[in-house]
Design a protein around this motif. Sequence first.
Motif, short mmCIF file in Angstrom:
data_model
loop_
_atom_site.label_atom_id
_atom_site.label_comp_id
_atom_site.label_asym_id
_atom_site.label_seq_id
_atom_site.Cartn_x
_atom_site.Cartn_y
_atom_site.Cartn_z
N GLU A 30 0.83 -1.19 0.00
CA GLU A 30 0.00 0.00 0.00
C GLU A 30 0.86 1.25 0.00
O GLU A 30 2.02 1.23 0.42
N ARG A 31 0.28 2.31 -0.47
CA ARG A 31 0.95 3.59 -0.40
C ARG A 31 1.22 3.96 1.04
O ARG A 31 0.35 3.79 1.91
N GLU A 32 2.39 4.46 1.30
CA GLU A 32 2.84 4.77 2.64
C GLU A 32 3.22 6.23 2.75
O GLU A 32 4.01 6.73 1.94
N GLY A 33 2.69 6.89 3.74
CA GLY A 33 3.13 8.24 4.02
C GLY A 33 4.52 8.22 4.61
O GLY A 33 4.77 7.53 5.61
N VAL A 34 5.41 8.96 4.02
CA VAL A 34 6.82 8.96 4.40
C VAL A 34 7.18 10.14 5.27
O VAL A 34 7.84 10.00 6.31
N SER A 35 6.77 11.31 4.83
CA SER A 35 7.16 12.53 5.53
C SER A 35 6.22 13.64 5.13
O SER A 35 5.52 13.57 4.11
N CYS A 36 6.21 14.67 5.92
CA CYS A 36 5.36 15.81 5.65
C CYS A 36 5.97 17.05 6.27
O CYS A 36 6.58 16.98 7.34
N ILE A 37 5.80 18.15 5.58
CA ILE A 37 6.13 19.44 6.15
C ILE A 37 4.85 20.26 6.16
O ILE A 37 4.18 20.42 5.14
N SER A 38 4.51 20.75 7.32
CA SER A 38 3.24 21.42 7.51
C SER A 38 3.28 22.84 6.97
O SER A 38 4.34 23.46 6.85
N SER A 39 2.10 23.35 6.66
CA SER A 39 1.99 24.77 6.38
C SER A 39 2.15 25.54 7.68
O SER A 39 2.16 24.98 8.77
N GLY A 40 2.26 26.84 7.55
CA GLY A 40 2.36 27.68 8.74
C GLY A 40 3.72 27.59 9.39
O GLY A 40 4.68 28.22 8.94
N ASP A 41 3.81 26.80 10.45
CA ASP A 41 5.05 26.74 11.21
C ASP A 41 6.10 25.84 10.60
O ASP A 41 7.23 25.80 11.10
N GLY A 42 5.76 25.11 9.54
CA GLY A 42 6.73 24.27 8.87
C GLY A 42 7.18 23.06 9.66
O GLY A 42 8.28 22.55 9.42
N SER A 43 6.36 22.60 10.57
CA SER A 43 6.70 21.40 11.33
C SER A 43 6.90 20.22 10.40
O SER A 43 6.23 20.10 9.37
N THR A 44 7.80 19.34 10.77
CA THR A 44 8.11 18.18 9.95
C THR A 44 7.78 16.90 10.69
O THR A 44 7.89 16.83 11.92
N PHE A 45 7.41 15.89 9.92
CA PHE A 45 7.01 14.61 10.48
C PHE A 45 7.55 13.50 9.59
O PHE A 45 7.66 13.66 8.37
N TYR A 46 7.84 12.36 10.22
CA TYR A 46 8.45 11.26 9.50
C TYR A 46 7.85 9.94 9.95
O TYR A 46 7.54 9.75 11.13
N ALA A 47 7.72 9.04 9.00
CA ALA A 47 7.39 7.67 9.35
C ALA A 47 8.55 7.04 10.09
O ALA A 47 9.72 7.38 9.87
N ASP A 48 8.24 6.11 10.98
CA ASP A 48 9.29 5.46 11.74
C ASP A 48 10.32 4.78 10.85
O ASP A 48 11.51 4.71 11.19
N SER A 49 9.88 4.29 9.71
CA SER A 49 10.77 3.56 8.83
C SER A 49 11.86 4.43 8.21
O SER A 49 12.87 3.90 7.74
N VAL A 50 11.67 5.74 8.21
CA VAL A 50 12.65 6.62 7.59
C VAL A 50 13.23 7.63 8.57
O VAL A 50 14.17 8.35 8.22
N LYS A 51 12.72 7.67 9.77
CA LYS A 51 13.18 8.65 10.74
C LYS A 51 14.67 8.49 11.01
O LYS A 51 15.17 7.38 11.22
N GLY A 52 15.37 9.60 10.98
CA GLY A 52 16.80 9.59 11.18
C GLY A 52 17.60 9.44 9.90
O GLY A 52 18.82 9.67 9.91
N ARG A 53 16.94 9.06 8.82
CA ARG A 53 17.61 8.89 7.54
C ARG A 53 17.14 9.89 6.50
O ARG A 53 17.92 10.28 5.63
#
Length: 127
Positions: A44-67
């Motif tokens: 299935e399609r997997e969400g990998v990362s995102c950068i939010s609007s506004g404050d530009g917060s970033t988020f990562y899937a556990d599988s890619v975090k740190g890389r």
Amino acid sequence: EVQLVESGGGLVQAGESLRLSCAASGLPFDEYAIGWFRRAPGKEREGVSCISSGDGSTFYADSVKGRFTISKDNAKNTVYLQMSSLRPEDTGIYYCAADPYFVRGIIELNRMRWDYWGQGTQVTVSS
């Protein structure tokens, strides 16, 4: 016309790096969250990362975090995904998507109905 265009994919060996770009046009870039997704064969399609609007917060899937590192250049209307220490399981088609929703966490990526999608760029990591 809204366009999201991914680039930067390619064939690399495990442990190497790639930087993907998502160039956006036709939308108020600074008002949109930009997400990166990937689809591997048979998965299935997997969400990998995102950068939010506004404050530009970033988020990562556990599988890619740190890389992987997501960033954006508002002047260029472009979001980047720097991928380091690539693994064969990172192989897939990588898509970027845009939505005006103020994303607050990685869990939202796969729940949201994203307004716009790019065509994808292939990333292949060999062992």
